[in-house]
Design a protein around this motif. Structure first.
Motif, PDB file in Angstrom:
ATOM      1  N   TYR A  30       0.878  -1.174   0.120  1.00  0.00           N
ATOM      2  CA  TYR A  30      -0.061  -0.044   0.115  1.00  0.00           C
ATOM      3  C   TYR A  30       0.765   1.188   0.016  1.00  0.00           C
ATOM      4  O   TYR A  30       0.206   2.540  -0.503  1.00  0.00           O
ATOM      5  N   LEU A  31       1.896   1.375   0.330  1.00  0.00           N
ATOM      6  CA  LEU A  31       2.718   2.470   0.586  1.00  0.00           C
ATOM      7  C   LEU A  31       3.992   2.649  -0.150  1.00  0.00           C
ATOM      8  O   LEU A  31       4.486   3.622  -0.664  1.00  0.00           O
ATOM      9  N   ALA A  32       4.538   1.368  -0.638  1.00  0.00           N
ATOM     10  CA  ALA A  32       6.058   1.436  -0.973  1.00  0.00           C
ATOM     11  C   ALA A  32       5.930   1.871  -2.609  1.00  0.00           C
ATOM     12  O   ALA A  32       6.797   2.477  -3.225  1.00  0.00           O
ATOM     13  N   SER A  33       5.074   1.506  -3.283  1.00  0.00           N
ATOM     14  CA  SER A  33       4.767   1.488  -4.584  1.00  0.00           C
ATOM     15  C   SER A  33       4.005   2.884  -4.859  1.00  0.00           C
ATOM     16  O   SER A  33       2.879   3.361  -4.292  1.00  0.00           O
ATOM     17  N   ASN A  34       4.394   3.877  -5.659  1.00  0.00           N
ATOM     18  CA  ASN A  34       3.625   5.111  -6.003  1.00  0.00           C
ATOM     19  C   ASN A  34       2.714   4.610  -7.481  1.00  0.00           C
ATOM     20  O   ASN A  34       2.049   5.542  -7.685  1.00  0.00           O
ATOM     21  N   ASP A  35       2.798   3.479  -7.841  1.00  0.00           N
ATOM     22  CA  ASP A  35       2.007   3.094  -9.142  1.00  0.00           C
ATOM     23  C   ASP A  35       0.541   3.157  -8.563  1.00  0.00           C
ATOM     24  O   ASP A  35      -0.178   3.734  -9.400  1.00  0.00           O
ATOM     25  N   VAL A  36       0.120   2.611  -7.433  1.00  0.00           N
ATOM     26  CA  VAL A  36      -1.245   2.271  -7.035  1.00  0.00           C
ATOM     27  C   VAL A  36      -1.534   3.187  -5.729  1.00  0.00           C
ATOM     28  O   VAL A  36      -0.961   2.797  -4.524  1.00  0.00           O
ATOM     29  N   VAL A  37      -2.341   4.226  -5.937  1.00  0.00           N
ATOM     30  CA  VAL A  37      -2.576   4.929  -4.546  1.00  0.00           C
ATOM     31  C   VAL A  37      -4.123   4.667  -4.350  1.00  0.00           C
ATOM     32  O   VAL A  37      -4.985   5.016  -5.144  1.00  0.00           O
ATOM     33  N   MET A  38      -4.201   4.128  -3.180  1.00  0.00           N
ATOM     34  CA  MET A  38      -5.578   3.608  -2.717  1.00  0.00           C
ATOM     35  C   MET A  38      -6.228   4.378  -1.726  1.00  0.00           C
ATOM     36  O   MET A  38      -5.456   5.075  -0.748  1.00  0.00           O
ATOM     37  N   PRO A  39      -7.391   5.038  -1.637  1.00  0.00           N
ATOM     38  CA  PRO A  39      -7.846   5.763  -0.561  1.00  0.00           C
ATOM     39  C   PRO A  39      -7.882   4.825   0.798  1.00  0.00           C
ATOM     40  O   PRO A  39      -7.979   3.748   0.541  1.00  0.00           O
ATOM     41  N   PRO A  40      -7.881   5.485   1.735  1.00  0.00           N
ATOM     42  CA  PRO A  40      -7.828   5.028   2.885  1.00  0.00           C
ATOM     43  C   PRO A  40      -9.295   4.529   3.101  1.00  0.00           C
ATOM     44  O   PRO A  40     -10.253   4.833   2.837  1.00  0.00           O
ATOM     45  N   VAL A  41      -9.241   3.100   3.770  1.00  0.00           N
ATOM     46  CA  VAL A  41     -10.490   2.592   4.181  1.00  0.00           C
ATOM     47  C   VAL A  41     -11.080   3.460   5.147  1.00  0.00           C
ATOM     48  O   VAL A  41     -10.525   4.141   5.997  1.00  0.00           O
TER      49      VAL A  41
END
Length: 116
Positions: A30-41
């Protein structure tokens, strides 16, 4: 220099070793990759909102928070809290207790241990 905590939504690991493995997996996903940014649950969003109600992350955020606005450090079920070392004891105790109140897991990546 900062003191960091990781807080996530999920089942409480049985011990510090498993918590470290879970943290590593969540961080990579969830944090190391800038490729996929997910909104927080929603549970993480509610936690961060309660946390910054006590320790604001706006104008004076450099006094408490060592990074950008706290919610920007959240992705999916995980938030990474980087706090100034001078406020670490006070803020980390509050952050840990608040995580418990919200049914979340609090982990100290420096000491590689679960926070009570």
């Amino acid at each position: 220099m900062s003191y960091d905590l990781a807080v996530w939504d999920g089942d409480r690991p049985p011990d510090d070793h498993q918590a470290g493995s879970t943290y590593d997996e969540l961080y990579e996903r969830y944090l190391a990759s800038n490729d996929v940014v997910m909104p927080p649950v929603p549970s993480i969003t509610a936690y961060v909102e309660a946390l910054v109600a006590q320790y604001p992350d706006d104008v004076d955020r450099r006094v408490v928070w060592a990074s950008t606005p706290v919610l920007d450090e959240a992705s999916g079920p995980l938030v990474y809290l980087a706090m100034s070392y001078s406020k670490a004891q006070e803020v980390s105790e509050y952050a840990s207790a608040l995580a418990r109140e919200h049914g979340l897991i609090c982990f100290d990546p420096q000491a590689e241990r679960l926070r009570p």
